[in-house]
Design a protein around this motif. Structure first.
Motif, short mmCIF file in Angstrom:
data_model
loop_
_atom_site.label_atom_id
_atom_site.label_comp_id
_atom_site.label_asym_id
_atom_site.label_seq_id
_atom_site.Cartn_x
_atom_site.Cartn_y
_atom_site.Cartn_z
N UNK A 335 1.04 -1.66 0.08
CA UNK A 335 0.36 0.27 -0.08
C UNK A 335 0.68 1.24 -0.45
N UNK A 336 1.98 0.94 0.74
CA UNK A 336 2.61 2.28 0.57
C UNK A 336 3.30 2.15 -1.14
N UNK A 337 3.12 4.29 -1.59
CA UNK A 337 2.94 4.35 -2.71
C UNK A 337 4.46 3.94 -3.56
N UNK A 338 5.28 4.51 -2.83
CA UNK A 338 7.36 3.67 -2.87
C UNK A 338 7.22 2.24 -3.76
N UNK A 339 6.74 1.79 -2.63
CA UNK A 339 6.51 0.41 -2.73
C UNK A 339 5.96 -0.47 -3.58
N UNK A 342 7.55 0.13 -6.93
CA UNK A 342 9.14 0.08 -7.35
C UNK A 342 8.04 -1.39 -7.53
N UNK A 343 7.07 -2.01 -7.47
CA UNK A 343 6.57 -3.37 -7.77
C UNK A 343 6.28 -3.18 -9.49
N UNK A 344 5.39 -2.27 -8.92
CA UNK A 344 5.58 -1.91 -10.98
C UNK A 344 6.44 -1.57 -12.03
#
Length: 972
Positions: A335-339, A342-344
């Motif tokens: 749910x964290x934006x940066x995470x 990074x997943x994308x």
């Protein structure tokens, strides 16, 4: 070492060998292969009865010892092996030559590299678990794959078929399809993909693998699912939800495993307790629905339950229900934006590392104290247009990396001269330099909804290669002499030039001048401070130039239209951010004719450059082809059009274009927009190719109706354009003393490069789409679906399914499913224009409509292109990306100021396909971050990726780069 590379091929297979070779060839890694088997003192012949592994180990050690002595013992040599016999035999034989295990190597040479130690432990643990599992499990879950030689023979004989496996993400447990390729497909009469039904028939193949398929008997064929579904995990579908039977098969072997890094989520505490006895063996769920669960061995499962994690697959044995893998690294919290960003990036294999120091060392020096200047020697080699041409650019507001400019003037003989001037990136990026190798690996600039990752360092992209007004710049120019009345091309010239742009115009300003509105003169910075007479004179010259460019663009477009060029559209939405970088609103954007003026000039330049390089290099030019689509893909388009009484002829691009022009409902302009969108969806992707790899009759670009086409106009953001620039320069330098060998790539190497660029472009498209969907979900997630009026909108039905409809929401440019039958079996019932309710009943679907009938006798019918009112919801998922969900709340249209504005925007003309973010919101964010940025600015300018000077600019560039939708692929 040569023998070590061949050992990998012998023990691990061709795919691992090719990966190793590519790593070694990449100059960024500073690796050299020692051809020891061709060296007199390093080659040892294989002894009788000696195994291949023992001989290779002996050869490698012998070469290592020779090299150590060759360096006079001044440099230790490390030979890493897991062969314990070799470690015992050679470990103490030569002082200075270390023969050790990989663990010993890490412990002694890299004791502080924690990430490497954790990765190694994960791999070792996974290998042990796999070995113990293979000893315990004797029963087979899947049949064994056939040997390679049997597969190859079967493909040649036509018994087996080969293709890439594409899993349906909405029915990942049930449906996968194989699109035919290779020799076997040439002799088959199949005109559709092959359905692989169920995981057993998939036989351990993973999405993206190249597989070999055996067709099942016709009586065992099944139909694809036609019902709406929400990524369900059931292993069977209701019988009434499938279409007509289609060719169905099973996987009998895998030609190429295209495994990659996968983002996964660990099970929650409750799920972990239900997984069984061995807590170290964990089934993790991939972010991508199409990938099966992966079993990994780790002791960190509890600590990582709330994180996105990267894993790799090691194997998938026939005795195991799931593939085995190992833990690689943590990305961030769920749910964290940066995470999530990074997943994308990981899911699309995008490397977003900062540019290295060695790459930055190749950049020209340019600073306020020591600004870059034109070299007098270089100026003599170029055609100087600074004083003879009125050159200007037309770009989005806030754009700083201007890679194209335009000019038009009247020649002494009365004819016109049109000029397209493109930044000369190749002057600053020599072939095979470190910067060039990095740009080649990235292949494109990657655009996400709130940031971008540049292909080139910003000192070039936003500095020396940007064709800003009032500064001297190197360019590559295409100049056409046009007959003054007919505007037909009389002569064309390609030159390296020296230019000085006179104006840097915004689209809106240029459109206002074209429309005769001079009130925008105050927005033109270059005209400020001039006397009234001089200002009026320059303004008149500029207005004439814009008007004449538009006339030329209309003529060029009309000529392509006569040949069958397609006008395929989508909806462009502007995303407004607030000062905390949350999405404040989504607003439809009005298209402008000046957009098309610039686009037509770029298409013209790309077309003429394609003709020139293919003439000079018929077997090694990089062009862009767009093959005709398969006719069966147009079935839904034809059926939908017939619902409104329109007939769509898809036999050729010209027939299709004319049919779409006629399919216009004056009372509802969105009908034509949706039909064009469906035509877009049916299209194949445009691809780069080498002219030596296919016959000339396949060069054609279907969407643009051009015999030859390439990409030349965006070298700052596309590596293909850099290759084309080099080819064009090689073509124009032929017959001179210039050395052009570095500018021309062999057909074989160019084929490989085109495959790489096409792959990276697809990754860029997916990443842009996924990040946009992420921000859309963030926008609606933070709003109350029940009370916030922005969550209610007008929707248009564009497809009928057995249990619901597919709806397009013009206000937000969203497409989604709206169910008419829920999981409890209740059907939706709407009385008049009131709200809808779920009640017992049934659904009846016909070709163009669907009827919901309750047990009380109430019925409601929805037809194709009906306007309904929908509520926009966000469907949350712990393991996967959030998705937009639509809920029907009324069978009547929704009327609001917003929906009417959206309709007016759609009616305005041709739209682009990407989302842009307003400059004002980004400026607010920059103001908030000023203190932090001032400290980091100098270092960030040199080494960091761009988090754009303007989000408006970033996503406007996506439109030009064609990264979001096939429509732009067709258009450019």
């Amino acid at each position: 070492m040569q023998t070590a590379c061949q050992a990998v091929q012998h023990q691990k297979g061709r795919r691992q060998y090719n990966k190793l070779r590519n790593l070694l060839k990449d100059p960024r890694h500073d690796c050299t292969v020692f051809a020891n088997e061709f060296h007199q003192h390093c080659y040892l012949p294989r002894e009788k009865g000696e195994s291949m592994e023992k001989w290779q180990t002996r050869n490698i050690y012998n070469a290592a010892a020779w090299y150590h002595n060759h360096c006079l013992g001044q440099m230790p040599v490390v030979m890493v092996t897991e062969d314990e016999d070799a470690i015992r035999q050679y470990g103490n034989e030569t002082e200075g030559v270390f023969v050790i295990s990989f663990k010993h190597y890490l412990d002694n040479f890299w004791p502080d590299l924690k990430a490497a130690h954790e990765l190694f432990d994960s791999i070792v643990q996974a290998r042990r678990e796999r070995e113990s599992e293979s000893q315990e499990n004797h029963g087979k879950e899947y049949p064994e794959h056939l040997p390679v030689e049997v597969l190859e023979a079967g493909i040649k004989s036509g018994r087996y078929l080969q293709g890439a496996l594409n899993v349906n993400k909405h029915r990942a447990q049930l449906e996968a399809f194989v699109r035919l390729q290779g020799v076997g497909s040439k002799d088959t009469e199949l005109q559709s993909d092959i359905l692989i039904y169920g995981t057993k028939a998939r036989n351990r193949a993973i999405h993206g693998d190249v597989v070999v398929v055996e067709l099942l008997p016709v009586h065992e064929w099944k139909g694809r699912t036609v019902a709406l579904c929400e990524n369900e995990t059931e292993d069977k579908a209701p019988a009434d939800t499938t279409g007509d039977p289609m060719p169905t098969g099973k996987v009998v072997g895998i030609i190429q495993k295209n495994w990659r890094d996968y983002v996964v989520t660990f099970p929650s505490k409750e799920e972990s307790q239900s997984q069984g006895r061995n807590a170290q063996k964990v089934l993790v769920t991939p972010w991508d629905y199409r990938i099966p669960k992966i079993r990994i061995s780790t002791q960190q499962a509890e600590a990582l339950q709330e994180h996105r994690v990267v894993v790799r697959i090691d194997s998938w044995e026939s005795t195991s229900l799931y593939p085995n893998g190992h833990f690689v690294r943590v990305l961030g919290r769920i749910g964290d934006l940066e995470g999530e960003i990074a997943a994308i990036l990981v899911e699309n294999s995008i490397c977003a590392a900062p540019f290295s120091e060695i790459q930055m060392s190749e950049m020209p020096v340019s600073s306020p104290k020591n600004p870059w200047k034109v070299s007098p020697e270089e100026a003599k080699k170029r055609l100087d247009l600074r004083d003879s041409h009125l050159i200007f650019s037309i770009d989005p507001r806030g754009c700083e990396d201007v890679d194209d400019a335009l000019s038009v003037r009247t020649l002494p003989n009365g004819n016109l001269e049109l000029g397209v001037h493109i930044a000369d990136v190749t002057h600053f990026v020599p072939a095979n330099s470190y910067t060039d190798v990095e740009a080649r690996a990235r292949a494109t600039t990657y655009y996400l909804a709130d940031r971008r990752y540049d292909m080139l360092p910003s000192v070039l992209s936003a500095g020396l290669c940007s064709l800003l007004s009032g500064v001297d710049r190197y360019a590559v120019s295409v100049l056409w002499e046009l007959e003054k009345e007919s505007l037909e091309t009389l002569r064309v010239q390609y030159s390296r030039t020296l230019i000085r742009s006179a104006y840097k115009l915004e689209y809106e300003t240029a459109q206002a001048l074209l429309d005769g509105d001079t009130s925008v003169v105050g927005d033109i910075v270059e005209l400020k401070g001039l006397e009234e007479g001089a200002r009026q004179k320059k303004l008149a010259e500029l207005v004439w130039a814009i008007s004449k460019l538009t006339d030329i663009a209309r003529h060029v477009r009309a000529k392509r239209d006569r040949c069958g060029a397609l006008e395929l559209e989508g909806i462009e939405i502007r995303v407004q951010l607030d000062d905390k970088r949350n999405i404040h609103d989504l607003i439809p954007k009005q298209p402008l004719e000046v957009h098309e003026t610039v686009a037509e000039c770029m298409i013209l330049a790309n077309h003429w450059v394609a003709k020139r390089i293919s003439e000079d290099f018929p077997l090694q030019a990089l062009l862009r082809q767009h093959p005709p689509p398969r006719q069966e893909f147009f079935t839904e388009l034809r059926e939908c059009a017939s619902a409104k009484g329109f007939s769509i002829d898809t036999r050729s691009n010209k027939a299709l274009a004319e049919s779409l022009d006629r399919a216009n409902d004056p009372s509802d302009p969105i009908v034509n927009k949706l039909l064009r969108s469906m035509a877009t969806h049916a299209m194949s992707n445009a691809l780069y190719f080498s002219t030596g790899s296919c016959p000339e009759e396949q060069f054609h670009h279907y969407g643009l109706a051009l015999e030859k086409y390439t990409h030349f106009t965006s070298p700052i953001r596309r590596y293909a354009d850099i290759v084309v620039h080099r080819l064009l320069m090689a073509a124009t330098l032929r017959g001179t003393t210039g050395d052009v060998k570095d500018n021309v790539i062999s057909n074989k190497d160019l084929e490989e490069l085109c495959r790489h660029i096409n792959n990276r472009n697809r990754a860029a498209q997916r990443a842009q789409k996924q990040s946009t969907e992420l921000f859309q979900c963030m926008y609606f997630r933070d709003r109350s679906a029940e009370s916030d009026e922005r969550c209610v909108a007008d929707g248009v039905i564009y497809s009928i399914r057995t249990n619901g409809v597919l709806v397009f929401v013009p206000r937000y440019g969203i497409k989604g499913a709206a169910y008419m039958k829920n999981k409890e079996g209740l059907v939706i019932s709407c009385q008049g224009a009131g709200s809808c309710q779920w009640r017992p009943g049934s659904l009846h679907r016909s070709q163009h409509k669907i009827t919901s009938t309750t047990t009380a006798g109430d019925s409601m019918t929805l037809s194709l292109f009906d306007h309904i009112t929908v509520r926009i919801l966000v469907q949350s998922s712990r393991c996967h990306a959030e998705t937009i969900k639509l809920e029907i709340i009324s069978n009547a249209p929704h009327h609001s100021a917003d929906s009417e504005a959206a309709q007016r925007g759609l009616h305005g003309g041709k739209c682009e396909l990407v989302k842009e973010v307003s400059q004002s919101a980004e400026e607010a964010q920059r103001a908030q971050d000023t203190a932090r940025l001032e400290v980091m600015d100098e270092e960030s300018q040199q080494f960091c990726q761009t988090k754009g000077p303007s989000l408006y600019q970033l996503l406007e560039e996506i439109r030009e780069l064609a990264l979001l939708d096939v429509t732009e692929e067709i258009r450019t």
